[in-house]
Design a protein around this motif. Structure first.
Motif, PDB file in Angstrom:
ATOM      1  N   VAL A 340      35.059  38.702  45.264  1.00 36.75           N
ATOM      2  CA  VAL A 340      35.730  39.459  44.200  1.00 36.75           C
ATOM      3  C   VAL A 340      36.647  38.519  43.423  1.00 36.75           C
ATOM      4  N   GLN A 341      37.373  37.698  44.140  1.00 38.37           N
ATOM      5  CA  GLN A 341      38.258  36.729  43.497  1.00 38.37           C
ATOM      6  C   GLN A 341      37.472  35.798  42.576  1.00 38.37           C
ATOM      7  N   GLN A 342      36.390  35.273  43.092  1.00 38.76           N
ATOM      8  CA  GLN A 342      35.602  34.302  42.317  1.00 38.76           C
ATOM      9  C   GLN A 342      34.974  34.933  41.075  1.00 38.76           C
ATOM     10  N   LYS A 343      34.423  36.128  41.224  1.00 36.60           N
ATOM     11  CA  LYS A 343      33.790  36.796  40.087  1.00 36.60           C
ATOM     12  C   LYS A 343      34.807  37.177  39.014  1.00 36.60           C
ATOM     13  N   PHE A 344      35.976  37.647  39.434  1.00 42.39           N
ATOM     14  CA  PHE A 344      36.996  38.041  38.462  1.00 42.39           C
ATOM     15  C   PHE A 344      37.510  36.827  37.690  1.00 42.39           C
ATOM     16  N   GLU A 345      37.703  35.736  38.407  1.00 47.19           N
ATOM     17  CA  GLU A 345      38.177  34.525  37.727  1.00 47.19           C
ATOM     18  C   GLU A 345      37.137  33.997  36.752  1.00 47.19           C
ATOM     19  N   ALA A 346      35.869  34.115  37.116  1.00 49.63           N
ATOM     20  CA  ALA A 346      34.804  33.653  36.219  1.00 49.63           C
ATOM     21  C   ALA A 346      34.768  34.497  34.941  1.00 49.63           C
ATOM     22  N   LEU A 347      35.058  35.782  35.072  1.00 54.97           N
ATOM     23  CA  LEU A 347      35.026  36.678  33.914  1.00 54.97           C
ATOM     24  C   LEU A 347      36.225  36.478  32.978  1.00 54.97           C
TER      25      LEU A 347
END
Length: 569
Positions: A340-347
Motif C-alpha cells: 500500500v505504501q509503495q503504490k500510494f507513493e508511486a501515484l
C-alpha cells in the motif's frame, strides 16, 4: 547518548533530538495564527473558506457565550461532531473558556453516550442537529445542562446551504429541535449574541487539562486519558519537527481523519492551526469526495489510516486524478502494508510513512523518517524527547535488542493519568514511563516493531474495539448462552470483528437477527461482521473463555488455506 538511544543516528537532517516547547495553553496557537496570518484560509468546507481571523472571532464569541451560560474553568464540554467548521470552533472556544474538551464519537449509541457523559461529568455538549434525539434521550441520566446544536448548512456555500435542509428531509435525516426547550441553544444564535471578548482564564499548561480522550483497556471499561495543554502542545511541536520543511501559512492539509479521534485532532487540526495551514475538511470518508478535494484543493499533507490509502489506490479511476500536490503523509491507527505504501507513493510522488501512538500519548510516539531510512514492518523510531524501551512484562526490567517484551515510553506527550481511575493510572504509569500494553522489540539500529497486543483490543479501520464490550451486548440476547469476540485479518479494515456464539438449549437465532440486535446497541464499527456458532468455547481450568485459543485456531485455518493455495499454484 547514541548508545542509549541508537535511533538518534537515523534522525533526518534538520530534526533535533530535543525541542523547545512554548509554555502556552493550546488555544494560543489559534490566537497567534489570527494575528500573524489573519487573512489566510483556515478551513475549507465544500468550497466555502473561513479565514484564521474569522475562526478566532467565532471561537472567542463561543468562549464568551459558554462563560455567560455558566461554564467555568475545568468544566467539561463535550463535542459530538464530524469534521466541520463548528468542530474546530467548538474545540478552541471551549479551551478559551477554560473548559476541558471531551471528544465524543458521533457514531455512539445512547448507551455509549450515556456512559461517557456520566463518567466525564460533562454539563455542556455541542452536537450535530441530526444527533440531537440521542443526546436529548440521555440527558436525564447524565449531568447535562446545556445542549448547543450545530447545523452543517450554516457553513455551506450557496446554493448547498439552501439545498441541505431539503436533502435532510428527503433522506429522513431532518430532526425537529424544540425551539423553547430549556437548556437548548443553536450555535449560530450564540455566536451572534455574544462579543468576541471572553473573560481571561489563567491556564497552567503543565498541569491544567485540555482534553479528556476516551480509550479502553484490558477490561474493556472505557477510560479517559487526561491530556494537559502541555501534552498536546508538545506532540504538535514534535509532529512539525518530524514532518520537516513545513512552511508557515503555506501548507494545505486534508482533514479526513476525524477530529473526535486524538490522531486527527493532533496531526491535522492542532498541527494546521500551529502552522496556519488550511484544513480541507471532509465530514465522512468517501473515496470519490476525497479524490475531488485533492484535485481541487491541492493538499500538501495528507495524514490518514491504512484503510484510507487502500481505498484510494484501489479506486478504478485513480489515474484520472492529479495527486501530485501531496508531499508527505503520516499513517497511523493500524499497521501499514508495504505494498500500500509503495503504490500510494508511486501515484502521488509523495512520501508515506508508518507511525505509532496511543490515546495516552497525545497520540504519536514513533514514526519512520519522512526523509531517511524507512524499515518495512517497523513503526520507526521515537520522536524528539521521546524515550522508549522494551521491558519484561513480569519484572519490568529492560530487555536487549531483538527480545520481545512490553513497549514502554516516556516523554512530554505522555498523559497525566486516567480520569478518576487512580488504580488504573498506577498500573500503567511507573516513574514517568507509560506501559503501553503492546508487545514488541527493538532492533540494533533503534527501530521498533509491534508484534502483538498484550490487550485483546481489535483495531478495525483505525477504531479501537474492545471484545468484552461487544460480548456483553451479545450476552444480552435471550438466545445466547456464551459469546467470545476476537479480531481476524481484513484486507481493507486491517481487522474485523468475529463473534463465536454458543446458543442456549432449544434456542435459535440467525446471523441477521444478531446483527440487527447489535446495531441497536453498538456503534456500527463495533458490530461483528462474522459469526460462528459452536457447541462450546475453549475455557481455562477456572472457566475463563480463552480468546487466545480461538485466535490460534483462526491462524491455523489461514495457514492451511495459504498452504493449499501455494500447492495449487
Amino acid at each position: 547518548m547514541g548508545m542509549d538511544k541508537p535511533w538518534l543516528r537515523h534522525y533526518p537532517k534538520g530534526v533535533p533530538p530535543t525541542l523547545s516547547y512554548p509554555d502556552v495553553p493550546l488555544f494560543h496557537y489559534l490566537l497567534d495564527a489570527a494575528e500573524r496570518a489573519p487573512d489566510r484560509p483556515a478551513i475549507g468546507f465544500f468550497g466555502k473558506n473561513l479565514t484564521y481571523a474569522e475562526v478566532a472571532d467565532r471561537a472567542k464569541r463561543l468562549a464568551r457565550a459558554l462563560q455567560a451560560l455558566g461554564v467555568q474553568k475545568g468544566d467539561r464540554v463535550a463535542i459530538m461532531l464530524p469534521n466541520c467548521p463548528a468542530s474546530v470552533i467548538g474545540y478552541y472556544g471551549a479551551l478559551l473558556a477554560g473548559a476541558v474538551v471531551v471528544q465524543t464519537n458521533p457514531l455512539y449509541t445512547e448507551r455509549e453516550l450515556e456512559h461517557q457523559l456520566a463518567d466525564s461529568g460533562a454539563e455542556t455538549i455541542l452536537v450535530l442537529d441530526q444527533l440531537f434525539p440521542r443526546v436529548w434521550n440521555v440527558r436525564g441520566k447524565t449531568s447535562l445542562r446545556r445542549i448547543i446544536t450545530v447545523s452543517l448548512k450554516d457553513d455551506l456555500p450557496f446554493p448547498k446551504n439552501v439545498l441541505y435542509p431539503w436533502m435532510q428531509r428527503r433522506q429522513g435525516q431532518w430532526v425537529r429541535i424544540p425551539k423553547d426547550a430549556d437548556g437548548v441553544w443553536r450555535l449560530m444564535d450564540l455566536l451572534r449574541a455574544y462579543p468576541p471578548e471572553p473573560e481571561p482564564v489563567a491556564i497552567d499548561p503543565r498541569d491544567d487539562l485540555a482534553l479528556l480522550q476516551y480509550t479502553g483497556g484490558t477490561t474493556g471499561t472505557p477510560k479517559a486519558a487526561m491530556l494537559t495543554h502541555r501534552n498536546l502542545v508538545a506532540n504538535t511541536e514534535q509532529c512539525i519537527a518530524w514532518m520537516g520543511n513545513v512552511a508557515y501559512g503555506q501548507e494545505v492539509i486534508l482533514g479526513v481523519l476525524p477530529f473526535f479521534h486524538v490522531y486527527g485532532m493532533t496531526v491535522v487540526m492542532n498541527f494546521a492551526v500551529r502552522t496556519a495551514a488550511k484544513m480541507v475538511l471532509v465530514p465522512k470518508f468517501d473515496v470519490n469526495e476525497v479524490l475531488k478535494r485533492i484535485e481541487k484543493e491541492r493538499p500538501t499533507l495528507f495524514p490518514g489510516a491504512p484503510t484510507i490509502y487502500v481505498a484510494l489506490i484501489n479506486h478504478p479511476d485513480i489515474r484520472r486524478y492529479d495527486l501530485s500536490s501531496i508531499k508527505a503523509c503520516l499513517s497511523g491507527s493500524a499497521p501499514l502494508p508495504v505494498d500500500v505504501q509503495q503504490k500510494f507513493e508511486a501515484l502521488t510522488g509523495g512520501r508515506l510513512v508508518e507511525g505509532y501512538g496511543l490515546t495516552e500519548t497525545s497520540p504519536v510516539t514513533h514514526a519512520n523518517p519522512i526523509d531517511g531510512r524507512r524499515v518495512a514492518g517497523s513503526i520507526g523510531v521515537p520522536w524528539p524527547d521521546t524515550d522508549c524501551r522494551i521491558v519484561d512484562p513480569q519484572t519490568g526490567q529492560p530487555l536487549p535488542p531483538r527480545q520481545i517484551g512490553e513497549v514502554a515510553v516516556r516523554g512530554p506527550q505522555v498523559m497525566k493519568g486516567y480520569w478518576n481511575q487512580p488504580e488504573q493510572t498506577a498500573a500503567v504509569l511507573r516513574d514517568g514511563w507509560l506501559l503501553t500494553g503492546d508487545l514488541g522489540y527493538m532492533d540494533e539500529d533503534g527501530y521498533f516493531y509491534i508484534v502483538d497486543r498484550k490487550k485483546d483490543m481489535i483495531i478495525a479501520g483505525g477504531y479501537n474495539i474492545y471484545p468484552r464490550e461487544v460480548e456483553e451486548v451479545l450476552y444480552e440476547h435471550p438466545a445466547v448462552r456464551e459469546a467470545a469476540v476476537i479480531g481476524v485479518p481484513d484486507p481493507y479494515r486491517g481487522e474485523t470483528v468475529k463473534a463465536f456464539i454458543v446458543l442456549k438449549d432449544g434456542a435459535h437465532v440467525t446471523e441477521q437477527e444478531l446483527d440487527a440486535f447489535c446495531r441497536q446497541r453498538l456503534a456500527a464499527y463495533k458490530v461483528p461482521r462474522i459469526y460462528e456458532f459452536r457447541q462450546e468455547l475453549p475455557k481455562s481450568a477456572v472457566g475463563k473463555v480463552l480468546r487466545r485459543v480461538l485466535q490460534e485456531e483462526e491462524r491455523g485455518k489461514r495457514e492451511e488455506v495459504a498452504a493449499a493455495t501455494s500447492k495449487e499454484s
